[in-house]
Write a protein that holds these residues in place. Structure first.
Motif, PDB file in Angstrom:
ATOM      1  N   ASP A   1       0.836  -1.198   0.000  1.00 44.86           N
ATOM      2  CA  ASP A   1       0.000   0.000   0.000  1.00 44.86           C
ATOM      3  C   ASP A   1       0.870   1.247   0.000  1.00 44.86           C
ATOM      4  N   THR A   2       0.356   2.292  -0.608  1.00 39.55           N
ATOM      5  CA  THR A   2       0.929   3.628  -0.463  1.00 39.55           C
ATOM      6  C   THR A   2      -0.225   4.576  -0.217  1.00 39.55           C
ATOM      7  N   ASP A   3       0.039   5.644   0.505  1.00 39.23           N
ATOM      8  CA  ASP A   3      -1.011   6.604   0.794  1.00 39.23           C
ATOM      9  C   ASP A   3      -0.387   7.942   1.143  1.00 39.23           C
ATOM     10  N   THR A   4      -1.033   9.006   0.745  1.00 40.39           N
ATOM     11  CA  THR A   4      -0.714  10.347   1.221  1.00 40.39           C
ATOM     12  C   THR A   4      -2.008  10.908   1.798  1.00 40.39           C
ATOM     13  N   TYR A   5      -1.883  11.771   2.778  1.00 36.83           N
ATOM     14  CA  TYR A   5      -3.071  12.319   3.409  1.00 36.83           C
ATOM     15  C   TYR A   5      -2.791  13.711   3.942  1.00 36.83           C
ATOM     16  N   ALA A   6      -3.834  14.503   4.005  1.00 35.23           N
ATOM     17  CA  ALA A   6      -3.802  15.825   4.618  1.00 35.23           C
ATOM     18  C   ALA A   6      -5.214  16.086   5.136  1.00 35.23           C
ATOM     19  N   HIS A   7      -5.339  16.265   6.434  1.00 34.95           N
ATOM     20  CA  HIS A   7      -6.638  16.461   7.066  1.00 34.95           C
ATOM     21  C   HIS A   7      -6.547  17.633   8.038  1.00 34.95           C
ATOM     22  N   ALA A   8      -7.634  18.361   8.151  1.00 34.32           N
ATOM     23  CA  ALA A   8      -7.696  19.431   9.147  1.00 34.32           C
ATOM     24  C   ALA A   8      -9.142  19.818   9.395  1.00 34.32           C
ATOM     25  N   PHE A   9      -9.538  19.735  10.645  1.00 33.22           N
ATOM     26  CA  PHE A   9     -10.808  20.269  11.119  1.00 33.22           C
ATOM     27  C   PHE A   9     -12.034  19.722  10.388  1.00 33.22           C
ATOM     28  N   ASN A  10     -11.958  18.491   9.879  1.00 34.42           N
ATOM     29  CA  ASN A  10     -13.136  17.838   9.315  1.00 34.42           C
ATOM     30  C   ASN A  10     -13.841  17.112  10.450  1.00 34.42           C
ATOM     31  N   ASN A  11     -15.141  17.165  10.487  1.00 33.88           N
ATOM     32  CA  ASN A  11     -15.870  16.502  11.561  1.00 33.88           C
ATOM     33  C   ASN A  11     -16.086  15.022  11.220  1.00 33.88           C
ATOM     34  N   GLU A  12     -14.970  14.301  11.099  1.00 31.96           N
ATOM     35  CA  GLU A  12     -14.980  12.865  10.832  1.00 31.96           C
ATOM     36  C   GLU A  12     -13.912  12.222  11.707  1.00 31.96           C
ATOM     37  N   PRO A  13     -14.132  10.967  12.122  1.00 30.31           N
ATOM     38  CA  PRO A  13     -13.118  10.279  12.931  1.00 30.31           C
ATOM     39  C   PRO A  13     -11.765  10.244  12.217  1.00 30.31           C
ATOM     40  N   GLY A  14     -10.708  10.606  12.948  1.00 28.35           N
ATOM     41  CA  GLY A  14      -9.358  10.588  12.413  1.00 28.35           C
ATOM     42  C   GLY A  14      -8.978  11.785  11.570  1.00 28.35           C
ATOM     43  N   LYS A  15      -9.892  12.745  11.389  1.00 29.39           N
ATOM     44  CA  LYS A  15      -9.617  13.888  10.513  1.00 29.39           C
ATOM     45  C   LYS A  15      -9.842  15.238  11.182  1.00 29.39           C
ATOM     46  N   ARG A  16     -10.030  15.262  12.494  1.00 26.64           N
ATOM     47  CA  ARG A  16     -10.294  16.528  13.185  1.00 26.64           C
ATOM     48  C   ARG A  16      -9.023  17.302  13.499  1.00 26.64           C
ATOM     49  N   ILE A  17      -7.960  16.603  13.861  1.00 30.16           N
ATOM     50  CA  ILE A  17      -6.693  17.231  14.225  1.00 30.16           C
ATOM     51  C   ILE A  17      -5.852  17.403  12.957  1.00 30.16           C
ATOM     52  N   PRO A  18      -5.306  18.610  12.696  1.00 30.43           N
ATOM     53  CA  PRO A  18      -4.529  18.813  11.473  1.00 30.43           C
ATOM     54  C   PRO A  18      -3.317  17.886  11.404  1.00 30.43           C
ATOM     55  N   LYS A  19      -3.155  17.226  10.248  1.00 29.06           N
ATOM     56  CA  LYS A  19      -1.999  16.368  10.023  1.00 29.06           C
ATOM     57  C   LYS A  19      -1.858  16.095   8.537  1.00 29.06           C
ATOM     58  N   ALA A  20      -0.631  15.814   8.142  1.00 24.79           N
ATOM     59  CA  ALA A  20      -0.341  15.461   6.752  1.00 24.79           C
ATOM     60  C   ALA A  20       0.813  14.477   6.758  1.00 24.79           C
ATOM     61  N   GLY A  21       0.818  13.590   5.789  1.00 30.43           N
ATOM     62  CA  GLY A  21       1.897  12.619   5.744  1.00 30.43           C
ATOM     63  C   GLY A  21       1.825  11.716   4.538  1.00 30.43           C
TER      64      GLY A  21
END
Length: 165
Positions: free
Chosen positions: A42-62
């Protein structure tokens, strides 16, 4: 309510990781997920911030790349368990308070987490660093220490951690 086996929407490599108060808030309403894979890559990139969904509320990218033979796990709310056969991965992540990168190669491991407490029994050679104003984590060939908001010790791939925030 039965839980069905499904391919998770989000990569589950970090299912069994210590969670401080921010991650507990981020995952308290995480629905039940179960997975089992034979050979995987698997490969994955992600960037999340302040979305009201599990795992996506706290800002993070990777970004993450992983491959292995045999993995299974389950997660619900702030609880998780995972078992993995031979595997290797590379990951880099930045969040609001820290940034880090880790290379990992394991022969096998089993891990469990309940909120801020994590335990892992395995044989691996994790190597990397995570640095932030509240935490420093250093690992070399599976042995290392985590100091600050998270306290932990690792020895040849087995580890115990407790995360305060």
């Amino acid at each position: 309510m039965p839980v069905k086996c499904q391919k998770p929407k989000r990569k589950l490599k970090k299912l069994a990781t210590a969670q401080g108060i921010f991650e507990i808030i981020d995952n308290i309403d995480r629905p039940a997920e179960v997975y089992a894979d034979g050979m995987y890559a698997d490969t994955d990139t992600y960037a999340h911030a302040f979305n009201n969904e599990p795992g996506k509320r706290i800002p993070k990218a990777g970004a993450i790349a992983e491959a292995g033979v045999g993995r299974a796990g389950a997660a619900w709310s702030i609880f998780s368990v995972a078992a993995r056969g031979p595997n290797a991965s590379a990951e880099a992540e930045a969040n609001g308070l820290e940034a880090g990168a880790m290379l990992q190669a394991e022969l096998a491991s089993v891990a469990a987490a309940a909120g801020p407490v994590e335990a892992k029994l395995g044989l691996g050679i994790d190597t990397g660093v995570t640095i932030g104003p509240t935490k420093v984590e250093l690992k070399f060939l599976g042995t290392g220490v985590t100091l600050g908001s998270t306290i932990g010790v690792s020895l040849f791939g087995s580890e115990a951690k407790i995360k305060f925030f």
